[in-house]
Design a protein around this motif. Structure first.
Motif, PDB file in Angstrom:
ATOM      1  N   SER A  47       0.808  -1.224   0.000  1.00 11.45           N
ATOM      2  CA  SER A  47       0.000   0.000   0.000  1.00 11.45           C
ATOM      3  C   SER A  47       0.842   1.275   0.000  1.00 11.45           C
ATOM      4  N   ARG A  48       2.134   1.145   0.312  1.00 11.44           N
ATOM      5  CA  ARG A  48       2.995   2.326   0.376  1.00 11.44           C
ATOM      6  C   ARG A  48       4.455   1.895   0.261  1.00 11.44           C
ATOM      7  N   GLY A  49       5.321   2.885   0.174  1.00 12.96           N
ATOM      8  CA  GLY A  49       6.759   2.636   0.233  1.00 12.96           C
ATOM      9  C   GLY A  49       7.300   1.726  -0.848  1.00 12.96           C
ATOM     10  N   ILE A  50       8.250   0.881  -0.460  1.00 10.66           N
ATOM     11  CA  ILE A  50       8.929  -0.002  -1.407  1.00 10.66           C
ATOM     12  C   ILE A  50       7.960  -0.967  -2.079  1.00 10.66           C
ATOM     13  N   GLY A  51       7.043  -1.535  -1.320  1.00 13.72           N
ATOM     14  CA  GLY A  51       6.088  -2.477  -1.897  1.00 13.72           C
ATOM     15  C   GLY A  51       5.232  -1.855  -2.972  1.00 13.72           C
ATOM     16  N   PHE A  52       4.792  -0.647  -2.736  1.00 12.43           N
ATOM     17  CA  PHE A  52       3.977   0.097  -3.708  1.00 12.43           C
ATOM     18  C   PHE A  52       4.753   0.307  -5.008  1.00 12.43           C
ATOM     19  N   GLU A  53       6.012   0.665  -4.885  1.00 15.83           N
ATOM     20  CA  GLU A  53       6.865   0.875  -6.069  1.00 15.83           C
ATOM     21  C   GLU A  53       7.161  -0.443  -6.776  1.00 15.83           C
ATOM     22  N   LEU A  54       7.363  -1.505  -6.015  1.00 17.48           N
ATOM     23  CA  LEU A  54       7.650  -2.812  -6.611  1.00 17.48           C
ATOM     24  C   LEU A  54       6.526  -3.285  -7.516  1.00 17.48           C
ATOM     25  N   VAL A  55       5.293  -3.136  -7.061  1.00 18.19           N
ATOM     26  CA  VAL A  55       4.149  -3.575  -7.861  1.00 18.19           C
ATOM     27  C   VAL A  55       4.160  -2.899  -9.222  1.00 18.19           C
ATOM     28  N   GLN A  56       4.382  -1.595  -9.238  1.00 15.77           N
ATOM     29  CA  GLN A  56       4.387  -0.848 -10.497  1.00 15.77           C
ATOM     30  C   GLN A  56       5.519  -1.303 -11.417  1.00 15.77           C
ATOM     31  N   LEU A  57       6.700  -1.501 -10.857  1.00 16.93           N
ATOM     32  CA  LEU A  57       7.847  -1.897 -11.669  1.00 16.93           C
ATOM     33  C   LEU A  57       7.653  -3.283 -12.284  1.00 16.93           C
ATOM     34  N   PHE A  58       7.149  -4.228 -11.485  1.00 17.05           N
ATOM     35  CA  PHE A  58       6.915  -5.576 -12.005  1.00 17.05           C
ATOM     36  C   PHE A  58       5.827  -5.567 -13.077  1.00 17.05           C
ATOM     37  N   ALA A  59       4.750  -4.846 -12.832  1.00 21.74           N
ATOM     38  CA  ALA A  59       3.647  -4.805 -13.791  1.00 21.74           C
ATOM     39  C   ALA A  59       4.085  -4.139 -15.085  1.00 21.74           C
ATOM     40  N   GLU A  60       4.830  -3.062 -14.973  1.00 21.12           N
ATOM     41  CA  GLU A  60       5.309  -2.363 -16.174  1.00 21.12           C
ATOM     42  C   GLU A  60       6.273  -3.229 -16.980  1.00 21.12           C
ATOM     43  N   ALA A  61       6.956  -4.156 -16.302  1.00 17.47           N
ATOM     44  CA  ALA A  61       7.880  -5.063 -16.990  1.00 17.47           C
ATOM     45  C   ALA A  61       7.157  -6.253 -17.612  1.00 17.47           C
ATOM     46  N   GLY A  62       5.838  -6.331 -17.411  1.00 19.25           N
ATOM     47  CA  GLY A  62       5.047  -7.381 -18.053  1.00 19.25           C
ATOM     48  C   GLY A  62       4.783  -8.611 -17.216  1.00 19.25           C
ATOM     49  N   HIS A  63       5.164  -8.585 -15.935  1.00 19.17           N
ATOM     50  CA  HIS A  63       4.941  -9.744 -15.072  1.00 19.17           C
ATOM     51  C   HIS A  63       3.534  -9.714 -14.472  1.00 19.17           C
ATOM     52  N   ASN A  64       3.051 -10.888 -14.076  1.00 19.89           N
ATOM     53  CA  ASN A  64       1.787 -10.975 -13.357  1.00 19.89           C
ATOM     54  C   ASN A  64       2.056 -10.724 -11.879  1.00 19.89           C
ATOM     55  N   VAL A  65       1.268  -9.855 -11.267  1.00 29.28           N
ATOM     56  CA  VAL A  65       1.509  -9.474  -9.874  1.00 29.28           C
ATOM     57  C   VAL A  65       0.254  -9.660  -9.034  1.00 29.28           C
ATOM     58  N   LEU A  66       0.421 -10.267  -7.868  1.00 27.77           N
ATOM     59  CA  LEU A  66      -0.620 -10.279  -6.842  1.00 27.77           C
ATOM     60  C   LEU A  66      -0.124  -9.380  -5.723  1.00 27.77           C
ATOM     61  N   ALA A  67      -0.797  -8.247  -5.548  1.00 31.00           N
ATOM     62  CA  ALA A  67      -0.395  -7.252  -4.552  1.00 31.00           C
ATOM     63  C   ALA A  67      -1.261  -7.393  -3.308  1.00 31.00           C
ATOM     64  N   LEU A  68      -0.606  -7.600  -2.179  1.00 36.02           N
ATOM     65  CA  LEU A  68      -1.330  -7.891  -0.945  1.00 36.02           C
ATOM     66  C   LEU A  68      -1.058  -6.843   0.128  1.00 36.02           C
ATOM     67  N   SER A  69      -2.124  -6.269   0.644  1.00 32.43           N
ATOM     68  CA  SER A  69      -2.006  -5.275   1.701  1.00 32.43           C
ATOM     69  C   SER A  69      -3.366  -5.105   2.354  1.00 32.43           C
ATOM     70  N   ARG A  70      -3.365  -4.651   3.608  1.00 33.17           N
ATOM     71  CA  ARG A  70      -4.643  -4.386   4.266  1.00 33.17           C
ATOM     72  C   ARG A  70      -5.441  -3.337   3.498  1.00 33.17           C
ATOM     73  N   ASN A  71      -4.742  -2.391   2.920  1.00 34.57           N
ATOM     74  CA  ASN A  71      -5.383  -1.350   2.121  1.00 34.57           C
ATOM     75  C   ASN A  71      -5.021  -1.560   0.656  1.00 34.57           C
ATOM     76  N   ALA A  72      -5.942  -2.132  -0.096  1.00 35.31           N
ATOM     77  CA  ALA A  72      -5.673  -2.438  -1.505  1.00 35.31           C
ATOM     78  C   ALA A  72      -5.907  -1.243  -2.421  1.00 35.31           C
ATOM     79  N   GLN A  73      -6.550  -0.210  -1.921  1.00 29.82           N
ATOM     80  CA  GLN A  73      -6.982   0.885  -2.777  1.00 29.82           C
ATOM     81  C   GLN A  73      -5.853   1.609  -3.512  1.00 29.82           C
TER      82      GLN A  73
END
Length: 226
Positions: free
Chosen positions: A10-36
């Motif tokens: 939902s924030r910080g490094i994890g938030f940035e990681l999701v974007q980088l992986f998705a932009e690189a074409g990988h499938n991502v499951l992003a998990l956080s208490r706040n998914a918004q």
């Protein structure tokens, strides 16, 4: 294209990681208490739902998702973290337990659940802290957080030994100062030399390639500590 699970997104490094992986074409499951925050990005190849790493029902939801959509997980990044900054004489044991529930027991639970879907060449990467490294500089107020981060380093070594014949690989990165909300909570006003996005780029590369060179290793990734 790889299947990637990331916790604490939902924030910080994890938030940035999701974007980088998705932009690189990988499938991502992003998990956080706040998914918004992730849902608002409307990323392709990315699924996000509300997830509490301390709840068995959330862990089961992840297993169900993988069974129904992927069948295999290539990389699990244990990035969830909870920090309580309080003098040891004042910290409540409930807060101590909450930190361990997220930083240790939650990491163990999600790793155990995802293991059946990880192939021999898969990679479980746990994000820890320099505060968990024996002999490193320690800071008052972080007794729960830093000790929990030390615990997952030992778990990483144990898992690598237990699964050395069958895989996957297990490694951990002990991070130094990175400019995140959590750093601000621990050290108000401190300015780190690295941004969350810069560290996320390093973690992405290591998660995809580090298991070719390392297993059961704790790597210190720190240009500075506060």
């Amino acid at each position: 294209m790889k299947n990637i699970i990331i916790t604490g997104t939902s924030r910080g490094i994890g938030f940035e990681l999701v974007q980088l992986f998705a932009e690189a074409g990988h499938n991502v499951l992003a998990l956080s208490r706040n998914a918004q925050p992730i849902l608002d990005l409307r990323l392709k190849n990315c699924t996000a739902f509300s997830f509490d790493i301390t709840e068995a029902s959330s862990i089961e939801k992840v297993s169900t998702f993988v069974k129904e959509n992927w069948s295999q997980v290539d990389v699990l990044i244990n990035n969830s973290g909870l920090l309580v900054n309080a003098p040891f004489s004042e910290i409540k044991m409930d807060d101590f337990q909450k930190v361990y529930a997220v930083n240790v027991f939650g990491v163990a639970a999600i790793t155990q659940a995802v293991l059946p879907f990880l192939p021999k060449q898969g990679h479980v990467l746990t994000i820890s802290s320099m505060g968990g490294i024996q002999g490193s500089m320690k800071f008052p107020g972080l007794s729960a957080y830093s000790s929990s981060k030390g615990a997952v380093l030992t778990l990483t070594e144990l898992w690598a030994e237990e699964y050395k014949e069958t895989g996957p690989s297990f490694n951990a990165l002990a991070l130094g100062a990175v400019q995140t909300e959590m750093l601000e909570e621990a050290f108000p006003g401190y300015e780190a030399p690295l941004t969350a996005k810069e560290m996320a780029a390093y973690i992405l590369d290591f998660s995809l390639n580090g298991n070719k060179f390392y297993n059961g290793k704790i790597l210190q990734v720190s240009s500075s500590t506060p």
